[in-house]
Motif scaffolding. Structure first.
Motif, short mmCIF file in Angstrom:
data_model
loop_
_atom_site.label_atom_id
_atom_site.label_comp_id
_atom_site.label_asym_id
_atom_site.label_seq_id
_atom_site.Cartn_x
_atom_site.Cartn_y
_atom_site.Cartn_z
N PRO A 55 0.80 -1.54 -0.36
CA PRO A 55 0.16 0.04 -0.08
C PRO A 55 1.13 0.88 0.00
CG PRO A 55 0.16 -1.18 2.32
CD PRO A 55 0.52 -1.89 1.08
N ALA A 56 0.53 2.14 -0.53
CA ALA A 56 0.97 3.12 -0.61
C ALA A 56 0.31 4.72 0.39
CB ALA A 56 0.80 4.66 -2.04
N LYS A 57 1.94 5.05 1.26
CA LYS A 57 0.71 5.91 1.90
C LYS A 57 -0.06 7.91 1.33
CE LYS A 57 4.97 5.14 5.10
NZ LYS A 57 5.73 5.76 5.80
N GLY A 188 -1.64 8.17 -3.88
CA GLY A 188 -0.55 7.04 -4.02
C GLY A 188 -0.65 6.12 -5.16
N VAL A 189 0.09 5.65 -5.18
CA VAL A 189 0.32 4.26 -6.19
C VAL A 189 0.81 2.56 -5.43
CG1 VAL A 189 1.20 2.57 -8.56
CG2 VAL A 189 0.64 5.67 -8.83
N PRO A 190 -0.34 1.92 -5.06
CA PRO A 190 0.63 0.57 -4.49
C PRO A 190 1.68 0.37 -5.27
CG PRO A 190 -2.20 0.46 -5.10
CD PRO A 190 -1.53 1.88 -5.92
N ALA A 215 5.89 1.52 -3.77
CA ALA A 215 4.64 2.29 -3.68
C ALA A 215 5.34 3.68 -3.95
CB ALA A 215 3.95 1.22 -2.35
N LYS A 216 4.50 3.78 -4.54
CA LYS A 216 4.45 5.87 -4.74
C LYS A 216 3.68 6.21 -3.52
CE LYS A 216 4.43 9.64 -8.19
NZ LYS A 216 4.81 9.75 -9.64
N ASP A 217 3.97 6.85 -2.85
CA ASP A 217 3.66 7.60 -1.82
C ASP A 217 2.38 8.93 -1.95
OD1 ASP A 217 3.40 5.56 -0.09
OD2 ASP A 217 5.51 6.96 0.87
#
Length: 583
Positions: A55-57, A188-190, A215-217
């Motif tokens: 998961p992304a923050k 963001g992106v998971p 992941a990309k927060d």
């Protein structure tokens, strides 16, 4: 047959039998290892390789705190999701007992039946667990049960700015406000982890065939909203509604020279940390952007701007005010009989004369409300002031409103006469305040902006510059004249006594009747009071718009209910922004 020959025959038969059996083994191995290689490889991967979503923050949201600092409005708190692989779970009873004992109210619907679905490899058992609960489940070390870390939203300022912020639902989706409008930017992106696991579905060391995509927060947003101005606006609104015994109201504060939103509030409100307890979903709506209404006489300021820009009136232009004017088969009257006789355009704003606004429309048509007059007013209202269309502010649920064009069968002379003083069309507060800002700032229409920048990992803020949507909305000369007229209208009225000396304050009241849902008719018992104005020293530093619905005070709601809230906020802003007096 001799014994020796019989023995050779049996030996030969055994050889052939062994050859056949060997050939069968070879064929079987060829079938498994060559012909069905891909099939069994895929089956093995299904058993040994698992895909894990990382998961992304979600991005956090901050507000300004004075001229330099920022403070958090929305943060993330670590929470945990418990899941199981029904195909790997060995002792269902132990799993159920543990979850009921530790997770309690965090269990998901359908538990524990999800453990019986052997076709599934992933079943969520509980959500939103705290760290202590998660550690207890990890320590139990039950086969087939795992814990995944996630986040939930927390609001350190409680209900402050609830409607403009919105909230995040149980599925992680932004709803309403900034959370809904900029959900993809915040979410963001998971990431993805595809790896060989043991029997407990725990990833082993990563090999060359594994996939690991970080992941990309989401982005951390910094709003233009000032935490202190927002708090003051909410308190002033709450106090004002209590004084007038009104059902609800809204306040908008913006910088007319940039479009930056300094505060945006509606009351009653709610606590976004407990959004699921709200029964009246209208509390989620930001009425400043989502509720079009007939704004009333505050629109006279915009009508005056059109007349000044077209050169058909000046502040000192005089018309003969008889208290009423005949338009087609309808008589339009002033709300009060004040200023009967020769009247200037400044007095039209001061006394809020409907007949004066209609006079401006007539001048746009060379003396009558003809097609030219209607088309000119429509073009200014919709193409320059941008009424009746979304502003693009970062809010989910913005409504465009309705401005009827003159080509529509309903776009007759009576409607357009009413439009000059804010009736016969539905607009939102954000539209009117943005248009008013453009009309008094020299003619530049700035896109209203809630988001002022992005908080970078190093703690600095990457500012987002203002966006100009239109220039020369009205000419700088016409704008300066209009600003003077609005300031004179307030200065000449009794509301001026609430303003501290030495400051330049301007404003206009508006009271519009609304239809009583019980009778279906317009009534003074159901009205909306509005006040729209600016304040500052040598030039306007802020624009404030106040709306109050169903005031129970005697008198016009724009004057007795909305105007005091404007004064409360304006006087405080002069001190908070350290604006020096002009004289």
């Amino acid at each position: 047959m001799t014994p020796r020959r019989s023995k050779r025959t049996r030996t030969k038969g055994m050889v052939w039998l062994m050859l056949v059996i060997g050939a069968l083994f070879v064929f079987r191995l060829f079938w498994l290892q060559v012909v069905q290689h891909d099939y069994y490889q895929n089956e093995a991967q299904k058993e040994q390789v698992a895909r894990f979503t990382i998961p992304a923050k979600r991005g956090q949201i901050y507000a300004r705190d004075g001229s330099s600092g920022i403070v958090p409005l929305v943060l993330n708190e670590a929470v945990y999701t418990v899941y199981a692989d029904p195909q790997v779970v060995v002792d269902k009873t132990k799993v159920v007992d543990l979850m009921q004992r530790v997770a309690g109210g965090n269990l998901v619907g359908g538990f524990p039946a999800a453990l019986d679905n052997r076709q599934s490899r992933y079943a969520v058992l509980a959500r939103q667990l705290n760290k202590t609960q998660a550690e207890l489940i990890k320590q139990a070390d039950l086969q087939g049960v795992g814990v995944q870390e996630g986040t939930k939203r927390v609001y350190p300022e409680g209900s402050l700015g609830a409607q403009l912020l919105g909230f995040v639902d149980a599925d992680g989706r932004g709803q309403y406000g900034v959370e809904g409008a900029l959900d993809s930017q915040l979410r963001g992106v998971p990431g993805l982890l595809k790896a060989v696991t043991d029997v407990r579905r725990i990833p082993l060391s990563i090999g060359k065939g594994d996939i690991n995509v970080p992941a990309k927060d989401g982005q951390n947003l910094v709003l233009n909203v000032d935490r202190n101005i927002q708090a003051r606006a909410e308190q002033a609104l709450k106090d004002g509604l209590a004084r007038s015994k009104a059902t609800h109201g809204s306040v908008l504060i913006m910088d007319p020279y940039s479009g930056r939103i300094l505060a945006m509030a509606s009351s009653p409100s709610y606590n976004p940390d407990k959004y699921y307890q709200v029964k009246d979903y209208s509390l989620f709506q930001n009425r400043v952007v989502s509720e079009p209404y007939e704004a009333g006489s505050v629109v006279k300021t915009l009508t005056m701007g059109v007349g000044l820009d077209k050169g058909v009136i000046e502040p000192g232009t005089v018309y003969n005010n008889t208290g009423s004017v005949r338009v087609a088969d309808f008589t339009i009257k002033n709300a009060t009989p004040d200023s009967i006789g020769p009247t200037t355009m400044i007095d039209v704003l001061h006394y809020s004369l409907n007949t004066g606004a209609v006079f401006v429309l007539q001048q746009l048509g060379g003396g009558s409300i003809n097609d030219q007059a209607k088309q000119t007013l429509y073009d200014y209202f919709t193409k320059r002031y941008r009424l009746g269309q979304n502003t693009g502010i970062e809010q989910q649920g913005e409504a465009p409103g309705v401005v009827i064009p003159p080509t529509d069968p309903q776009g007759g002379a009576v409607r357009y006469a009413n439009m000059t003083f804010g009736q016969g069309m539905d607009v939102t507060m954000i539209q009117v305040a943005s248009a008013f800002s453009a009309a008094i700032n020299g003619g530049t229409y700035y896109k209203p902006q809630l988001v002022g920048g992005i908080l970078l990992p190093d703690g600095s803020v990457q500012d987002q510059p203002p966006t100009v949507l239109a220039s020369n909305v009205i000419s700088p000369t016409a704008s300066a004249k209009l600003q003077d007229m609005v300031a004179a209208a307030r200065h000449n009225g009794f509301l001026a006594f609430t303003d501290p000396p030495g400051y330049r304050i301007g404003g206009k009241t508006g009271t519009s009747q609304i239809i009583d849902p019980k009778t279906g008719k317009y009534t003074n018992d159901n009205s909306i009071g509005t006040y729209l104005g600016f304040g500052g020293g040598a030039k306007p530093r802020y624009v404030i718009m106040v709306r109050v619905k169903d005031s129970k005070l005697p008198g016009y709601a724009g004057t007795v209910a909305a105007a005091p809230i404007f004064a409360d906020i304006s006087n405080w802003l002069l001190q908070y922004l350290r604006i020096p007096p002009n004289s």
